[in-house]
Design an enzyme around this catalytic site. Structure first.
Site, PDB file in Angstrom:
ATOM      1  N   GLU A 183     -11.963  18.398 -48.419  1.00  0.00           N
ATOM      2  CA  GLU A 183     -12.752  19.578 -48.055  1.00  0.00           C
ATOM      3  C   GLU A 183     -14.114  19.594 -48.745  1.00  0.00           C
ATOM      4  OE1 GLU A 183      -9.693  19.592 -46.145  1.00  0.00           O
ATOM      5  OE2 GLU A 183      -9.131  19.866 -48.239  1.00  0.00           O
ATOM      6  N   ASN A 267      -7.829  14.497 -43.366  1.00  0.00           N
ATOM      7  CA  ASN A 267      -8.782  14.976 -42.365  1.00  0.00           C
ATOM      8  C   ASN A 267     -10.172  14.396 -42.573  1.00  0.00           C
ATOM      9  OD1 ASN A 267      -8.601  17.043 -44.709  1.00  0.00           O
ATOM     10  ND2 ASN A 267     -10.613  17.444 -43.827  1.00  0.00           N
ATOM     11  N   ASP A 309      -7.476  19.992 -38.864  1.00  0.00           N
ATOM     12  CA  ASP A 309      -7.092  19.679 -40.253  1.00  0.00           C
ATOM     13  C   ASP A 309      -5.642  19.221 -40.356  1.00  0.00           C
ATOM     14  OD1 ASP A 309      -7.485  19.461 -43.093  1.00  0.00           O
ATOM     15  OD2 ASP A 309      -6.350  21.307 -43.317  1.00  0.00           O
ATOM     16  N   ARG A 336       1.621  16.142 -40.061  1.00  0.00           N
ATOM     17  CA  ARG A 336       1.120  17.515 -40.045  1.00  0.00           C
ATOM     18  C   ARG A 336       0.903  18.001 -38.615  1.00  0.00           C
ATOM     19  NH1 ARG A 336      -2.231  18.729 -44.866  1.00  0.00           N
ATOM     20  NH2 ARG A 336      -3.712  19.951 -43.668  1.00  0.00           N
TER      21      ARG A 336
END
Length: 591
Positions: A183, A267, A309, A336
């Site tokens: 991030e 991500n 994400d 995920r």
């Protein structure tokens, strides 16, 4: 000297291969190199597990989220904590007496750049040393008997948003460790350090030029075909790959016979997909790398051009199994993105890709026809495409939410049932991307999220499921009011254990899912259940300490629903069921 050194570290590898076979120990975070989290111990079984009692407890002295679990090597248990990343060696022969404690001195400025709580997923053991990956990215080797620092090395740069949350893995003469910070516009990498002195053996990046990713354009394959020259660079616009994310903060597995290491990347940066056209390779990818050289044998990208994400860092469970009548050295990976993948771990062939939560709606399927130009790709539903809908548009009702159908909480596998036991999230989201610029060390997110339970379901935020990975079918499912953020444990006693965010340790029948036992620990459980034997007695151990992404609101005192990257609102009611804590609880049958 060279011969002695080589022999010593060949032994280090042989030692761990042998130790993982002894169920008295819990020598790796995921139990063994295959990451199956299976215990061969059977003193505790489905006929007597209801009699479990608390045998002893240990306070870590630290609040925030306690992920991972303790290691047990002989008569010593090694316990770790979230930041400041203390490590305790406890004497199991002397009522858990503290033999030594290591408490690193870290700059607390690293805390604000840890995206989803100050967690640490555990220490590793090898060659008489304990290895810790600290929040500030320091990898430290501690003498297992004394706690003395043998060496330390810096694995990243916290001022750029690189942090350490993952558990290292020891294999052969190397310690492997990834990096967190997807991030913050980092460039993810996996690094192998030499056990002897901490010198770097190799480092493989997630994105960029072939030599930096350690791909061979002709020999590294993607779904059976060579990846070709500049396979990553061609899928990014300009130099965007330099902020490409692809963090490697999840779990590693290793096949000693193939000498391949397996892990996933996270991500791409930023969360606003319109700012990074293309497939963004090799984010969201499973890598199979040669342990000695670091070169990738094969890769498989699960979520090209990620828009939600859906980090691909979850565990890779290595199990030999039959699929469509043929025996494979398989790799099972519940991602995920809501699809559980079964691949041939030797070749990278895609065998199964099925949804393991019926709520998953962002894609209809993964194309399994090798002759199709969409082979291996998920078929995205336009209504849930944050890229097609564009920035500053709130794409509603996407399932799963960004924290995925499961996050890092590791699954388990029982060779007795042939089933995989998967802790899951049953959570959906609204997702609104926006334009964001990069500043080193500052969040590079570019999206606002809100999360909520999957609609038209049981009203809760989680399920605990049994999964048939050869067919891609759910065998049974246990609804939970909150996400199951704890790592599961399957045992030869036909019992499966897991923990809940409210703080319950639960035991269920491996065949049917029927609940056999529950006990409420002092705080929510996001740690991984483990088992070991001492003095002829089987024990079950688990950390409790609410936190992690799901518990970030409680852990960090956040109140706005969209804070914690969207998780705070969904889990707001957790505060009615548990509170902050930091404790190890150990269970056993009465004498």
């Amino acid at each position: 000297m060279v011969a002695v050194t080589t022999s010593s570290f060949a032994y280090a590898n042989d030692e761990l291969v042998k130790m993982q076979e002894n169920p008295k120990n819990w020598v790796m975070q995921l139990g063994d190199y295959s990451s199956t989290r299976y215990s061969k111990l059977d003193e505790i079984n489905k006929s007597n597990v209801g009699n479990l009692q608390v045998a002893w407890t240990f306070s870590t002295g630290v609040l925030r989220g306690h992920e991972g679990g303790p290691l047990v090597i002989g008569d010593i248990m090694y316990v770790h904590t979230p930041f400041p990343n203390k490590v305790f060696a406890l004497d199991l022969n002397d009522n858990g007496r503290i033999i030594w404690k290591y408490e690193p001195k870290q700059d607390p400025d690293v805390i604000p750049v840890m995206c989803c709580d100050t967690v640490n997923r555990g220490v590793a053991y090898g060659n008489g040393m304990i290895f810790l990956h600290q929040a500030d990215t320091t990898l430290v080797a501690l003498d297992a008997k004394t706690g003395e620092v043998k060496w330390k090395v810096q694995n990243g740069d916290a001022s750029k948003g690189e942090t350490g949350t993952s558990a290292p893995m020891v294999a052969g003469d190397k310690v492997l460790v990834g990096i967190s910070g997807g991030e913050f516009g980092i460039q993810g990498h996996m690094t192998a350090y030499n056990i002897a002195d901490g010198s770097m053996a190799w480092r493989a990046y997630t994105s960029g030029p072939d030599d930096k990713i350690m791909l061979d354009p002709e020999k590294t394959t993607y779904l059976g075909k060579p990846v070709g020259k500049d396979s990553s660079l061609k899928t990014w616009e300009g130099d965007q790959w330099k902020l490409g994310g692809g963090a490697t903060w999840g779990w590693l597995s290793y096949d000693p016979e193939l000498n391949l290491v397996y892990y996933g990347s996270g991500n791409p940066g930023t969360w606003n997909p319109t700012q990074r056209p293309g497939d963004n390779r090799w984010s969201m990818t499973i890598f199979a790398r040669d342990l000695d050289t670091g070169m990738a044998k094969w890769v498989y990208q699960m979520t090209p051009h990620d828009e939600w994400d859906y980090d691909g860092v979850n565990e890779m469970m290595l199990v030999d199994m039959d699929v469509d009548g043929k025996t494979h050295k398989a790799l099972v990976h519940p991602d995920r993105n809501g699809f559980a993948y079964t691949l041939d771990r030797e070749t990278g062939e895609l065998l199964v890709a099925k949804k393991y939560d019926p709520a998953v709606n962002w894609a209809t399927e993964v194309v399994m026809d090798p002759s199709s130009d969409q082979y291996g790709r998920p078929q995205v539903v336009s209504d849930y495409s944050t890229d097609q809908n564009g920035p500053d548009v709130n794409t509603q009702g996407v399932c799963p939410a960004a924290l995925g159908t499961k996050d890092q909480q590791p699954s388990s596998y029982s060779p007795k049932t042939g089933l995989f036991y998967i802790p899951t999230n049953h959570v959906c989201m609204d997702y609104e991307p926006f334009q964001v610029s990069y500043t080193a060390g500052q969040p590079y997110v570019g999206a606002t999220l809100s999360m909520f339970p999957a609609p038209n379901s049981h009203g809760g935020l989680g399920n605990f499921i049994a999964w048939d990975a050869s067919k891609g079918e759910i065998k049974w499912s246990i609804p939970e009011p909150f996400s199951v953020w704890s790592g599961a444990l399957a045992t030869a006693g036909d019992v499966v254990f897991y923990g809940t965010l409210e703080g319950y340790l639960k035991a269920v029948d491996a065949e049917t899912g029927k609940e056999l036992y529950r006990f409420k620990t002092p705080s929510g459980i996001i740690g991984n259940v483990t088992s070991y034997e001492h003095d002829g007695k089987q024990y079950i151990a688990v950390y409790s300490g609410i936190g992690g992404w799901a518990g970030i609101g409680l852990a960090a005192g956040l109140t706005e629903g969209t804070e914690g990257l969207g998780a705070v609102g969904a889990y707001r009611s957790l505060s009615s069921y548990t509170n902050l804590g930091g404790q190890l609880t150990v269970f056993a049958l009465p004498d």
